[in-house]
Design an enzyme around this catalytic site. Structure first.
Site, PDB file in Angstrom:
ATOM      1  N   GLU A 266      -0.377 -10.578  -1.866  1.00  0.00           N
ATOM      2  CA  GLU A 266      -0.088 -11.954  -2.298  1.00  0.00           C
ATOM      3  C   GLU A 266      -0.366 -12.885  -1.134  1.00  0.00           C
ATOM      4  OE1 GLU A 266       3.844 -12.879  -3.863  1.00  0.00           O
ATOM      5  OE2 GLU A 266       3.889 -11.034  -5.023  1.00  0.00           O
TER       6      GLU A 266
ATOM      7  N   GLU B 263       8.586  -6.813  -2.581  1.00  0.00           N
ATOM      8  CA  GLU B 263       9.478  -7.589  -1.700  1.00  0.00           C
ATOM      9  C   GLU B 263      10.946  -7.155  -1.787  1.00  0.00           C
ATOM     10  OE1 GLU B 263       8.842 -11.784  -2.343  1.00  0.00           O
ATOM     11  OE2 GLU B 263       6.768 -11.664  -1.637  1.00  0.00           O
TER      12      GLU B 263
END
Length: 463
Positions: free
Chosen positions: A367, A168
Protein backbone atom coordinates in the site's frame (compact mmCIF):
# COMPACT_ATOMS: atom_id res chain seq x y z
CA UNK A 1 9.31 7.66 -25.00
CA UNK A 2 12.37 7.04 -22.82
CA UNK A 3 11.70 4.82 -19.80
CA UNK A 4 14.10 6.09 -17.16
CA UNK A 5 13.02 3.78 -14.34
CA UNK A 6 12.65 0.26 -15.76
CA UNK A 7 11.44 -2.17 -13.08
CA UNK A 8 12.35 -5.91 -12.83
CA UNK A 9 10.69 -8.35 -15.23
CA UNK A 10 7.32 -9.63 -13.94
CA UNK A 11 6.96 -6.68 -11.52
CA UNK A 12 3.53 -6.36 -9.92
CA UNK A 13 1.64 -3.18 -10.79
CA UNK A 14 -1.47 -3.44 -8.70
CA UNK A 15 -3.71 -2.05 -6.04
CA UNK A 16 -5.19 -3.07 -2.70
CA UNK A 17 -8.53 -2.89 -0.96
CA UNK A 18 -10.27 -5.02 1.68
CA UNK A 19 -13.54 -6.90 2.07
CA UNK A 20 -15.05 -4.67 4.78
CA UNK A 21 -14.07 -1.50 2.90
CA UNK A 22 -15.39 -2.45 -0.52
CA UNK A 23 -17.99 -5.25 -0.45
CA UNK A 24 -20.86 -3.80 1.57
CA UNK A 25 -22.82 -5.87 4.08
CA UNK A 26 -25.05 -7.63 1.53
CA UNK A 27 -25.86 -11.24 2.54
CA UNK A 28 -23.21 -11.15 5.27
CA UNK A 29 -24.21 -13.49 8.07
CA UNK A 30 -22.24 -11.97 10.97
CA UNK A 31 -21.22 -8.48 12.07
CA UNK A 32 -17.64 -7.41 12.58
CA UNK A 33 -16.59 -4.83 15.17
CA UNK A 34 -17.03 -1.94 12.71
CA UNK A 35 -20.51 -3.06 11.59
CA UNK A 36 -21.52 -3.22 15.25
CA UNK A 37 -19.97 0.16 16.08
CA UNK A 38 -21.61 1.89 13.11
CA UNK A 39 -25.06 0.48 13.99
CA UNK A 40 -24.73 1.93 17.49
CA UNK A 41 -22.82 5.18 16.97
CA UNK A 42 -23.18 6.30 13.32
CA UNK A 43 -22.22 9.87 14.28
CA UNK A 44 -18.60 8.72 14.87
CA UNK A 45 -18.29 8.04 11.13
CA UNK A 46 -17.67 10.93 8.70
CA UNK A 47 -21.05 12.19 7.37
CA UNK A 48 -22.60 9.12 9.12
CA UNK A 49 -21.54 6.91 6.20
CA UNK A 50 -21.02 3.31 7.26
CA UNK A 51 -19.94 0.02 5.66
CA UNK A 52 -23.44 -1.04 4.51
CA UNK A 53 -22.86 -0.35 0.81
CA UNK A 54 -19.18 0.70 0.69
CA UNK A 55 -18.20 0.56 -3.00
CA UNK A 56 -20.73 -2.20 -3.71
CA UNK A 57 -18.02 -4.72 -4.72
CA UNK A 58 -20.27 -7.59 -3.61
CA UNK A 59 -22.64 -6.75 -6.47
CA UNK A 60 -20.32 -5.11 -9.01
CA UNK A 61 -17.09 -7.14 -8.74
CA UNK A 62 -17.23 -8.21 -12.42
CA UNK A 63 -17.44 -4.62 -13.71
CA UNK A 64 -14.92 -3.45 -11.09
CA UNK A 65 -12.32 -6.09 -11.97
CA UNK A 66 -12.85 -5.29 -15.62
CA UNK A 67 -11.97 -1.66 -14.85
CA UNK A 68 -8.83 -2.79 -13.00
CA UNK A 69 -7.81 -4.68 -16.12
CA UNK A 70 -8.58 -1.57 -18.20
CA UNK A 71 -6.13 0.52 -16.15
CA UNK A 72 -3.43 -2.12 -16.61
CA UNK A 73 -3.29 -3.69 -13.17
CA UNK A 74 -1.78 -7.18 -13.15
CA UNK A 75 -2.38 -7.95 -9.46
CA UNK A 76 -4.97 -7.10 -6.82
CA UNK A 77 -5.16 -7.59 -3.08
CA UNK A 78 -8.40 -7.83 -1.19
CA UNK A 79 -9.44 -9.75 1.92
CA UNK A 80 -11.71 -12.65 2.73
CA UNK A 81 -14.05 -11.58 5.51
CA UNK A 82 -14.22 -13.96 8.45
CA UNK A 83 -17.79 -12.70 8.96
CA UNK A 84 -18.78 -13.52 5.38
CA UNK A 85 -17.02 -16.84 4.77
CA UNK A 86 -17.56 -18.63 8.08
CA UNK A 87 -20.98 -19.75 9.27
CA UNK A 88 -19.84 -21.40 12.53
CA UNK A 89 -16.81 -19.75 14.15
CA UNK A 90 -16.13 -22.67 16.52
CA UNK A 91 -15.92 -25.32 13.80
CA UNK A 92 -14.78 -23.17 10.87
CA UNK A 93 -17.72 -24.40 8.79
CA UNK A 94 -18.23 -22.11 5.77
CA UNK A 95 -21.34 -20.37 4.48
CA UNK A 96 -22.51 -21.33 0.97
CA UNK A 97 -22.98 -17.76 -0.28
CA UNK A 98 -19.57 -16.78 1.12
CA UNK A 99 -17.94 -19.64 -0.80
CA UNK A 100 -19.80 -18.69 -4.00
CA UNK A 101 -18.84 -15.02 -3.77
CA UNK A 102 -15.11 -15.52 -3.13
CA UNK A 103 -14.95 -18.32 -5.72
CA UNK A 104 -16.39 -15.98 -8.32
CA UNK A 105 -14.12 -13.06 -7.37
CA UNK A 106 -11.00 -15.26 -7.61
CA UNK A 107 -12.10 -16.79 -10.93
CA UNK A 108 -12.88 -13.34 -12.32
CA UNK A 109 -9.38 -12.09 -11.35
CA UNK A 110 -7.77 -15.04 -13.12
CA UNK A 111 -9.98 -14.53 -16.18
CA UNK A 112 -8.70 -10.93 -16.36
CA UNK A 113 -5.04 -11.99 -15.95
CA UNK A 114 -4.95 -10.34 -12.54
CA UNK A 115 -3.03 -12.16 -9.78
CA UNK A 116 -5.35 -12.41 -6.74
CA UNK A 117 -3.63 -11.75 -3.39
CA UNK A 118 -5.87 -12.76 -0.51
CA UNK A 119 -5.55 -11.40 3.00
CA UNK A 120 -7.36 -12.95 5.97
CA UNK A 121 -7.77 -10.13 8.49
CA UNK A 122 -8.22 -6.41 7.84
CA UNK A 123 -9.31 -5.00 11.25
CA UNK A 124 -12.57 -6.92 10.92
CA UNK A 125 -12.79 -9.19 13.95
CA UNK A 126 -16.27 -10.77 14.33
CA UNK A 127 -17.95 -8.80 17.15
CA UNK A 128 -19.35 -12.05 18.57
CA UNK A 129 -15.79 -13.20 19.31
CA UNK A 130 -15.07 -9.92 21.06
CA UNK A 131 -18.20 -10.17 23.19
CA UNK A 132 -17.66 -13.83 24.07
CA UNK A 133 -13.91 -14.03 24.54
CA UNK A 134 -12.40 -10.53 24.44
CA UNK A 135 -11.32 -10.89 20.82
CA UNK A 136 -7.56 -10.86 20.30
CA UNK A 137 -6.97 -10.88 24.07
CA UNK A 138 -7.93 -14.56 23.91
CA UNK A 139 -5.78 -17.52 22.82
CA UNK A 140 -9.04 -19.34 21.96
CA UNK A 141 -9.73 -16.69 19.28
CA UNK A 142 -6.23 -17.40 17.93
CA UNK A 143 -7.32 -21.05 17.49
CA UNK A 144 -10.56 -19.99 15.79
CA UNK A 145 -8.60 -17.78 13.39
CA UNK A 146 -6.45 -20.77 12.48
CA UNK A 147 -9.66 -22.73 11.69
CA UNK A 148 -10.97 -19.88 9.52
CA UNK A 149 -7.60 -19.69 7.71
CA UNK A 150 -7.62 -23.47 7.20
CA UNK A 151 -11.10 -23.31 5.63
CA UNK A 152 -10.05 -20.48 3.29
CA UNK A 153 -6.88 -22.34 2.20
CA UNK A 154 -8.83 -25.54 1.57
CA UNK A 155 -11.50 -23.78 -0.52
CA UNK A 156 -9.38 -21.36 -2.53
CA UNK A 157 -5.73 -22.48 -2.21
CA UNK A 158 -5.82 -24.24 -5.58
CA UNK A 159 -6.16 -20.85 -7.34
CA UNK A 160 -4.86 -18.27 -4.87
CA UNK A 161 -1.05 -18.48 -4.87
CA UNK A 162 -0.37 -15.46 -2.62
CA UNK A 163 -1.85 -15.22 0.86
CA UNK A 164 -1.41 -12.75 3.71
CA UNK A 165 -2.40 -13.54 7.28
CA UNK A 166 -2.97 -9.99 8.58
CA UNK A 167 -3.03 -6.44 7.32
CA UNK A 168 -1.36 -3.92 9.68
CA UNK A 169 -1.76 -5.94 12.90
CA UNK A 170 -0.07 -3.18 14.95
CA UNK A 171 -3.08 -0.97 14.11
CA UNK A 172 -5.35 -3.41 16.01
CA UNK A 173 -3.05 -2.92 19.03
CA UNK A 174 -2.97 0.88 18.63
CA UNK A 175 -6.59 1.44 17.65
CA UNK A 176 -8.36 -0.88 20.08
CA UNK A 177 -6.03 -0.85 23.08
CA UNK A 178 -3.92 2.33 23.16
CA UNK A 179 -5.16 5.35 21.21
CA UNK A 180 -8.94 4.83 20.96
CA UNK A 181 -9.51 5.08 17.20
CA UNK A 182 -11.06 1.59 16.77
CA UNK A 183 -13.85 -0.08 18.70
CA UNK A 184 -13.90 -0.86 21.67
CA UNK A 185 -11.57 2.13 22.37
CA UNK A 186 -9.82 0.68 25.42
CA UNK A 187 -6.66 2.21 26.92
CA UNK A 188 -4.78 -0.67 28.53
CA UNK A 189 -1.07 -1.11 27.87
CA UNK A 190 -0.85 -4.57 29.43
CA UNK A 191 -3.74 -5.90 27.31
CA UNK A 192 -2.22 -4.17 24.26
CA UNK A 193 1.05 -6.09 24.72
CA UNK A 194 -0.78 -9.41 25.12
CA UNK A 195 -2.81 -8.70 21.97
CA UNK A 196 0.43 -7.89 20.14
CA UNK A 197 1.77 -11.33 21.07
CA UNK A 198 -1.51 -13.12 20.25
CA UNK A 199 -1.65 -11.57 16.78
CA UNK A 200 1.90 -12.75 16.07
CA UNK A 201 0.91 -16.21 17.28
CA UNK A 202 -2.27 -16.22 15.16
CA UNK A 203 -0.24 -15.32 12.07
CA UNK A 204 2.30 -18.10 12.76
CA UNK A 205 -0.48 -20.66 13.37
CA UNK A 206 -2.17 -19.72 10.08
CA UNK A 207 1.19 -20.15 8.30
CA UNK A 208 1.65 -23.52 10.01
CA UNK A 209 -1.81 -24.57 8.78
CA UNK A 210 -1.06 -23.37 5.24
CA UNK A 211 2.11 -25.48 5.11
CA UNK A 212 0.32 -28.46 6.63
CA UNK A 213 -2.08 -28.40 3.67
CA UNK A 214 0.96 -28.58 1.37
CA UNK A 215 -0.28 -25.98 -1.12
CA UNK A 216 1.95 -24.67 -3.87
CA UNK A 217 1.67 -20.97 -3.12
CA UNK A 218 3.31 -18.47 -0.80
CA UNK A 219 2.15 -16.93 2.46
CA UNK A 220 3.20 -13.66 4.04
CA UNK A 221 1.99 -10.76 6.15
CA UNK A 222 1.22 -7.09 5.39
CA UNK A 223 2.88 -4.65 7.81
CA UNK A 224 2.62 -0.88 7.88
CA UNK A 225 6.21 0.21 8.39
CA UNK A 226 6.55 3.69 9.81
CA UNK A 227 10.32 4.08 10.20
CA UNK A 228 11.36 6.26 13.15
CA UNK A 229 13.84 9.03 12.63
CA UNK A 230 15.40 10.70 15.70
CA UNK A 231 14.96 14.47 16.04
CA UNK A 232 18.75 14.78 16.39
CA UNK A 233 20.78 11.80 15.13
CA UNK A 234 23.72 13.06 17.27
CA UNK A 235 21.68 13.06 20.48
CA UNK A 236 21.89 9.70 22.29
CA UNK A 237 18.50 10.12 24.05
CA UNK A 238 16.71 11.00 20.81
CA UNK A 239 18.30 7.99 19.11
CA UNK A 240 17.19 5.71 21.98
CA UNK A 241 13.65 7.13 21.81
CA UNK A 242 13.39 6.52 18.08
CA UNK A 243 14.87 3.01 18.49
CA UNK A 244 12.19 2.12 21.04
CA UNK A 245 9.42 3.47 18.77
CA UNK A 246 10.84 1.41 15.89
CA UNK A 247 10.96 -1.73 18.03
CA UNK A 248 7.44 -1.32 19.38
CA UNK A 249 5.56 -0.16 16.28
CA UNK A 250 7.54 -1.87 13.48
CA UNK A 251 9.88 -4.62 14.65
CA UNK A 252 7.42 -6.20 17.12
CA UNK A 253 5.78 -7.75 14.03
CA UNK A 254 8.58 -7.55 11.46
CA UNK A 255 11.12 -9.53 13.52
CA UNK A 256 8.82 -12.44 14.46
CA UNK A 257 7.45 -12.59 10.89
CA UNK A 258 10.87 -12.75 9.22
CA UNK A 259 13.22 -14.05 11.94
CA UNK A 260 10.86 -15.93 14.24
CA UNK A 261 11.78 -13.91 17.33
CA UNK A 262 10.92 -10.63 19.06
CA UNK A 263 13.43 -7.75 19.35
CA UNK A 264 15.55 -8.49 22.43
CA UNK A 265 15.67 -4.87 23.68
CA UNK A 266 11.88 -4.61 23.49
CA UNK A 267 11.35 -7.84 25.46
CA UNK A 268 13.79 -6.60 28.16
CA UNK A 269 11.90 -3.30 28.56
CA UNK A 270 8.46 -4.97 28.68
CA UNK A 271 9.77 -7.46 31.23
CA UNK A 272 11.32 -4.73 33.38
CA UNK A 273 8.00 -2.82 33.27
CA UNK A 274 6.05 -5.99 34.21
CA UNK A 275 3.83 -5.85 31.11
CA UNK A 276 5.37 -8.69 29.09
CA UNK A 277 2.89 -11.05 27.44
CA UNK A 278 2.08 -14.50 28.73
CA UNK A 279 3.43 -17.16 26.39
CA UNK A 280 4.36 -20.82 26.55
CA UNK A 281 7.56 -22.33 25.16
CA UNK A 282 5.47 -24.21 22.61
CA UNK A 283 3.93 -20.93 21.37
CA UNK A 284 7.39 -19.37 21.04
CA UNK A 285 8.43 -22.44 19.01
CA UNK A 286 5.43 -22.03 16.68
CA UNK A 287 6.42 -18.39 16.03
CA UNK A 288 10.05 -19.42 15.49
CA UNK A 289 9.25 -22.20 13.02
CA UNK A 290 6.56 -20.48 10.93
CA UNK A 291 8.10 -17.43 9.33
CA UNK A 292 6.80 -15.77 6.16
CA UNK A 293 7.67 -16.46 2.50
CA UNK A 294 7.26 -12.79 1.50
CA UNK A 295 6.56 -9.44 3.12
CA UNK A 296 4.04 -6.76 2.16
CA UNK A 297 4.92 -3.22 3.26
CA UNK A 298 2.32 -0.47 3.59
CA UNK A 299 4.13 2.84 3.62
CA UNK A 300 2.46 6.22 4.05
CA UNK A 301 4.51 8.34 6.43
CA UNK A 302 7.57 8.33 8.69
CA UNK A 303 7.61 8.79 12.47
CA UNK A 304 9.83 11.49 13.97
CA UNK A 305 10.74 10.76 17.58
CA UNK A 306 12.51 12.56 20.39
CA UNK A 307 13.31 11.81 24.03
CA UNK A 308 10.51 12.52 26.46
CA UNK A 309 10.54 16.15 27.57
CA UNK A 310 7.28 16.04 29.52
CA UNK A 311 7.50 13.43 32.30
CA UNK A 312 5.35 10.38 31.59
CA UNK A 313 2.26 10.06 33.81
CA UNK A 314 2.49 6.52 35.28
CA UNK A 315 -0.92 6.82 36.95
CA UNK A 316 -2.69 6.06 33.68
CA UNK A 317 -0.90 2.72 33.36
CA UNK A 318 1.78 1.57 30.95
CA UNK A 319 1.96 3.04 27.44
CA UNK A 320 4.70 2.84 24.80
CA UNK A 321 4.76 6.66 24.98
CA UNK A 322 6.69 6.26 28.24
CA UNK A 323 9.84 5.99 26.12
CA UNK A 324 9.44 8.65 23.42
CA UNK A 325 7.53 11.69 22.22
CA UNK A 326 6.48 12.36 18.65
CA UNK A 327 8.39 15.24 17.12
CA UNK A 328 7.04 17.69 14.55
CA UNK A 329 9.95 18.49 12.28
CA UNK A 330 9.93 22.13 11.12
CA UNK A 331 9.43 22.57 7.38
CA UNK A 332 8.16 19.04 6.78
CA UNK A 333 5.96 18.46 3.73
CA UNK A 334 2.42 17.57 4.62
CA UNK A 335 -0.70 16.06 3.14
CA UNK A 336 -3.07 18.55 4.82
CA UNK A 337 -6.15 16.33 4.36
CA UNK A 338 -4.69 13.41 6.28
CA UNK A 339 -2.29 15.27 8.56
CA UNK A 340 0.56 13.01 7.41
CA UNK A 341 4.10 13.94 6.45
CA UNK A 342 5.09 13.25 2.82
CA UNK A 343 8.57 11.72 2.82
CA UNK A 344 9.25 9.58 -0.27
CA UNK A 345 12.93 9.05 0.69
CA UNK A 346 11.64 6.51 3.20
CA UNK A 347 10.97 4.07 0.34
CA UNK A 348 14.72 3.80 -0.17
CA UNK A 349 15.42 3.44 3.57
CA UNK A 350 12.84 0.63 3.88
CA UNK A 351 14.36 -1.15 0.84
CA UNK A 352 17.87 -1.08 2.30
CA UNK A 353 16.70 -2.04 5.82
CA UNK A 354 14.97 -5.16 4.43
CA UNK A 355 18.02 -5.98 2.31
CA UNK A 356 20.57 -5.57 5.11
CA UNK A 357 18.67 -6.60 8.24
CA UNK A 358 15.89 -8.96 7.08
CA UNK A 359 17.66 -11.56 4.90
CA UNK A 360 16.73 -9.58 1.76
CA UNK A 361 13.38 -11.40 1.90
CA UNK A 362 11.17 -11.03 -1.22
CA UNK A 363 8.86 -8.11 -0.53
CA UNK A 364 6.53 -5.67 -2.22
CA UNK A 365 4.94 -2.32 -1.50
CA UNK A 366 1.45 -3.49 -0.57
CA UNK A 367 0.00 0.00 0.00
CA UNK A 368 1.07 3.54 -0.75
CA UNK A 369 -1.22 6.41 -1.58
CA UNK A 370 -2.49 9.90 -1.07
CA UNK A 371 -5.90 10.59 0.44
CA UNK A 372 -7.42 13.88 -0.71
CA UNK A 373 -10.68 15.50 0.37
CA UNK A 374 -12.98 17.26 -2.11
CA UNK A 375 -11.55 15.78 -5.31
CA UNK A 376 -14.63 16.95 -7.22
CA UNK A 377 -12.81 20.34 -7.44
CA UNK A 378 -10.50 18.76 -10.00
CA UNK A 379 -13.13 17.45 -12.45
CA UNK A 380 -12.54 18.56 -16.07
CA UNK A 381 -15.10 19.04 -18.88
CA UNK A 382 -15.09 15.31 -19.66
CA UNK A 383 -16.00 14.54 -16.05
CA UNK A 384 -12.55 13.11 -15.22
CA UNK A 385 -10.71 13.98 -12.00
CA UNK A 386 -7.31 15.45 -12.88
CA UNK A 387 -5.39 14.18 -9.87
CA UNK A 388 -1.89 15.31 -10.91
CA UNK A 389 -0.94 15.59 -7.22
CA UNK A 390 -1.46 11.81 -6.89
CA UNK A 391 0.63 11.06 -9.99
CA UNK A 392 3.45 13.24 -8.61
CA UNK A 393 3.18 11.53 -5.21
CA UNK A 394 3.50 8.06 -6.79
CA UNK A 395 6.34 9.11 -9.11
CA UNK A 396 8.41 10.45 -6.23
CA UNK A 397 7.87 7.35 -4.10
CA UNK A 398 8.57 5.00 -7.00
CA UNK A 399 11.81 6.81 -7.85
CA UNK A 400 13.15 6.15 -4.34
CA UNK A 401 11.88 2.56 -4.45
CA UNK A 402 13.67 2.12 -7.76
CA UNK A 403 16.95 3.29 -6.19
CA UNK A 404 16.58 0.61 -3.51
CA UNK A 405 15.88 -2.07 -6.13
CA UNK A 406 18.94 -0.94 -8.13
CA UNK A 407 21.01 -1.53 -5.00
CA UNK A 408 19.76 -5.11 -4.78
CA UNK A 409 16.69 -4.93 -2.53
CA UNK A 410 14.46 -7.86 -3.45
CA UNK A 411 11.23 -5.91 -4.18
CA UNK A 412 8.85 -7.55 -6.65
CA UNK A 413 5.89 -5.18 -6.81
CA UNK A 414 4.02 -1.98 -6.07
CA UNK A 415 0.36 -1.81 -4.99
CA UNK A 416 -1.38 1.49 -4.48
CA UNK A 417 -4.12 2.07 -1.97
CA UNK A 418 -6.68 1.76 -3.53
CA UNK A 419 -8.10 0.81 -6.98
CA UNK A 420 -11.58 2.34 -6.47
CA UNK A 421 -12.36 4.96 -3.81
CA UNK A 422 -13.32 2.88 -0.78
CA UNK A 423 -14.86 3.24 2.67
CA UNK A 424 -12.24 4.07 5.26
CA UNK A 425 -13.41 3.19 8.79
CA UNK A 426 -14.32 6.30 10.82
CA UNK A 427 -13.13 8.52 7.96
CA UNK A 428 -15.73 6.86 5.67
CA UNK A 429 -15.32 8.59 2.28
CA UNK A 430 -13.73 11.80 3.59
CA UNK A 431 -10.39 11.23 1.82
CA UNK A 432 -10.32 9.58 -1.59
CA UNK A 433 -7.40 7.38 -2.66
CA UNK A 434 -8.53 5.54 -5.82
CA UNK A 435 -7.34 5.39 -9.42
CA UNK A 436 -11.09 5.22 -10.05
CA UNK A 437 -13.61 7.63 -8.50
CA UNK A 438 -16.86 6.54 -6.91
CA UNK A 439 -20.04 8.61 -6.88
CA UNK A 440 -21.70 7.64 -3.59
CA UNK A 441 -25.17 8.63 -4.77
CA UNK A 442 -25.20 6.70 -8.04
CA UNK A 443 -22.33 4.21 -7.46
CA UNK A 444 -20.98 5.33 -10.86
CA UNK A 445 -17.24 4.63 -11.22
CA UNK A 446 -14.98 6.78 -13.41
CA UNK A 447 -11.28 6.37 -14.17
CA UNK A 448 -9.22 9.34 -12.90
CA UNK A 449 -6.18 10.78 -14.68
CA UNK A 450 -3.97 8.71 -12.34
CA UNK A 451 -5.75 5.56 -13.59
CA UNK A 452 -4.69 6.38 -17.16
CA UNK A 453 -1.17 7.12 -15.91
CA UNK A 454 -0.77 3.78 -14.06
CA UNK A 455 -1.96 1.99 -17.21
CA UNK A 456 1.04 3.44 -19.11
CA UNK A 457 3.43 2.65 -16.23
CA UNK A 458 2.23 -0.94 -16.15
CA UNK A 459 2.46 -1.31 -19.94
CA UNK A 460 6.03 0.06 -19.98
CA UNK A 461 7.03 -1.61 -16.66
CA UNK A 462 8.36 1.78 -15.59
CA UNK A 463 8.13 5.48 -16.36
Amino acid sequence: MIIKNKFPKGFWWGSATSGPQSEGRFNKIHDNVFDYWFDREPEIFFNKVGPNIASNFYNSYKEDLNMLKEIGLNSFRTSIQWTRLIKDFETGEPDEDGIRFYDEVIDECIKNNIIPVMNLHHFDLPVELYDKYGGWESKHVVELFKKFAGTAFRLFGDRVKYWATFNEPIVVVEGQYLYKFHYPQIVDGKKAVQVLFNLNLASAKAIEEYRRQDLDGKIGIILNLTPSYPRDPENKEDVEASKFADNFFNNSFLNPAVKGEFPKELVEILEKDKVLWEATEKEMEIIKNNTIDFLGVNYYQPRRAKMREIPFNNEEGWMPDKYFENYEMPGRRMNPYRGWEIYPECMYDISINIKENYNNIPWFISENGMGVEGEERYVNEEGIIEDDYRIEFFKEHLEYLYEGIKEGSNCFGFHSWTPIDCWSWCNAYKNRYGFISLDLETQKKTIKKSGKWICEVSKNNGF
